[in-house]
Design a protein around this motif. Structure first.
Motif, short mmCIF file in Angstrom:
data_model
loop_
_atom_site.label_atom_id
_atom_site.label_comp_id
_atom_site.label_asym_id
_atom_site.label_seq_id
_atom_site.Cartn_x
_atom_site.Cartn_y
_atom_site.Cartn_z
N LYS A 102 27.31 14.03 26.87
CA LYS A 102 27.09 13.46 25.53
C LYS A 102 28.24 12.73 24.92
CE LYS A 102 28.81 17.93 23.63
NZ LYS A 102 28.59 19.12 22.86
N ARG A 135 25.16 18.60 31.14
CA ARG A 135 24.97 17.53 30.17
C ARG A 135 26.12 16.58 30.19
NH1 ARG A 135 24.56 19.55 23.84
NH2 ARG A 135 26.27 21.00 24.65
N SER A 145 29.27 21.02 30.42
CA SER A 145 29.10 19.48 29.28
C SER A 145 30.50 18.70 29.75
CB SER A 145 28.98 19.90 28.15
OG SER A 145 27.72 20.52 27.71
N GLU A 203 17.08 11.68 18.69
CA GLU A 203 17.81 12.48 19.52
C GLU A 203 17.12 13.91 19.44
OE1 GLU A 203 21.61 15.46 18.88
OE2 GLU A 203 22.01 13.12 18.43
N GLN A 232 27.29 8.35 19.45
CA GLN A 232 26.66 6.77 19.24
C GLN A 232 27.21 5.75 18.66
OE1 GLN A 232 23.81 7.33 15.28
NE2 GLN A 232 23.51 8.75 16.71
N TYR A 263 24.27 10.71 20.91
CA TYR A 263 24.86 12.12 20.22
C TYR A 263 25.72 12.00 18.87
CZ TYR A 263 26.92 16.79 19.75
OH TYR A 263 26.98 18.05 19.60
N CYS A 264 25.10 12.74 18.11
CA CYS A 264 25.58 12.92 16.79
C CYS A 264 25.31 14.14 16.15
CB CYS A 264 25.27 11.68 15.66
SG CYS A 264 25.95 11.49 14.21
N PRO A 265 26.49 14.94 15.96
CA PRO A 265 26.29 16.31 15.18
C PRO A 265 26.59 16.48 13.98
CG PRO A 265 28.70 16.11 16.17
CD PRO A 265 27.95 14.79 16.43
N GLU A 289 15.55 15.99 22.76
CA GLU A 289 16.04 17.15 23.43
C GLU A 289 15.24 18.38 22.99
OE1 GLU A 289 20.19 18.14 22.51
OE2 GLU A 289 20.87 16.52 23.38
N ARG A 306 19.08 9.62 14.91
CA ARG A 306 19.29 11.22 15.04
C ARG A 306 17.82 11.97 15.23
NH1 ARG A 306 22.56 15.63 14.73
NH2 ARG A 306 21.71 17.34 13.46
N ASN A 353 23.03 11.96 26.79
CA ASN A 353 22.82 11.59 25.63
C ASN A 353 23.94 10.60 25.07
OD1 ASN A 353 22.19 11.02 23.08
ND2 ASN A 353 22.27 13.43 22.44
N SER A 362 31.89 16.15 23.63
CA SER A 362 31.48 14.89 23.38
C SER A 362 32.49 13.76 23.67
CB SER A 362 31.34 14.86 21.75
OG SER A 362 30.44 16.17 21.39
#
Length: 231
Positions: free
Chosen positions: A123, A121, A90, A170, A126, A157-159, A174, A167, A154, A93
């Motif tokens: 990421k 990936r 990845s 998202e 956003q 992306y927002c975790p 995925e 979200r 992506n 982020s």
């Protein structure tokens, strides 16, 4: 600094097994990393603010990214790495903090990803407080086996729990999609090329209707690309 770090094994480490920060001209060769796949968010190798780093001939199994690449990296090479379990390879982020630097020049080749949540990936958060570039990435000669989300860009992306309504998108994007390319309307992805790719669903899995999602992404597909891409 010019150095080669070779033939090291790391087992059941907390957080990062190896954290590469503000280094130049370092080769990591024949590294073995092992953490159970159900452990809490353990990265194998994390690279940030570094130049001319090579990871080669290594075996990485963990619960988060096998290799994660943060901001400020230039000219990275990942070669002949076996990844799995884990979340794949990845970038990001990106865009979490003020003053993050560009990521320029990444070459990932001759790698095998088996039983990973993601494959390749990138990421980006956003809502980023700073503008940065992620460019000149090449992924080639990659084998994926039982990888849930093979190819992802992506930029939404927002975790976090308090994310905007994007979200929801998202989560939908995925979900077993071969090519999942979701870019920003403000700064769309440009120059993306898909060439000579063959991805197949397992025999016991029903292929979803949408195997390719593109949002604000511009590029081309060349040669034999299966399933059919959206660019």
């Amino acid at each position: 600094m010019n150095a080669t770090i070779k033939s090291i094994s790391s087992i059941n480490i907390k957080f990062f097994h190896i954290h590469i920060f503000e280094l130049r001209n370092i080769t990591f060769d024949s590294i073995k990393i092992n953490t159970p796949g159900d452990s809490p968010n353990i990265d194998g190798i994390h690279i940030a603010d570094s130049t001319n780093i090579q990871v080669a001939n290594s075996v990485i199994g963990t619960s988060d990214d096998c290799i994660s690449i943060g901001s400020g990296c230039t000219n990275l090479t990942i070669f002949n790495v076996l990844c799995g379990p884990g979340h794949g390879i990845s970038v990001g982020s990106l865009g979490k903090n003020v003053g993050e630097k560009d990521v320029i020049g990444l070459n990932v080749s001759n790698c095998n990803l088996t039983g990973t949540t993601n494959g390749l990936r990138s990421k980006t958060l956003q809502s980023s407080p700073s503008r940065l570039k992620a460019t000149d990435f090449v992924f080639e000669h990659i084998i994926m086996n039982n990888v849930y989300n093979p190819i992802i860009i992506n930029q939404n992306y927002c975790p976090f729990a308090n994310c905007p309504k994007k979200r929801v998108l998202e989560k939908r994007y995925e979900n077993r999609v071969a090519y999942n390319l979701v870019c920003s309307e403000v700064a769309p992805c440009e120059g993306v090329e898909l060439s000579d790719i063959s991805l197949k669903y397992n025999d016991n899995e029903k292929q979803p209707k949408n195997t390719s999602i593109c949002v604000h992404v511009y590029g081309s597909s060349n040669g034999n690309v299966k399933p059919d891409p959206c660019i």
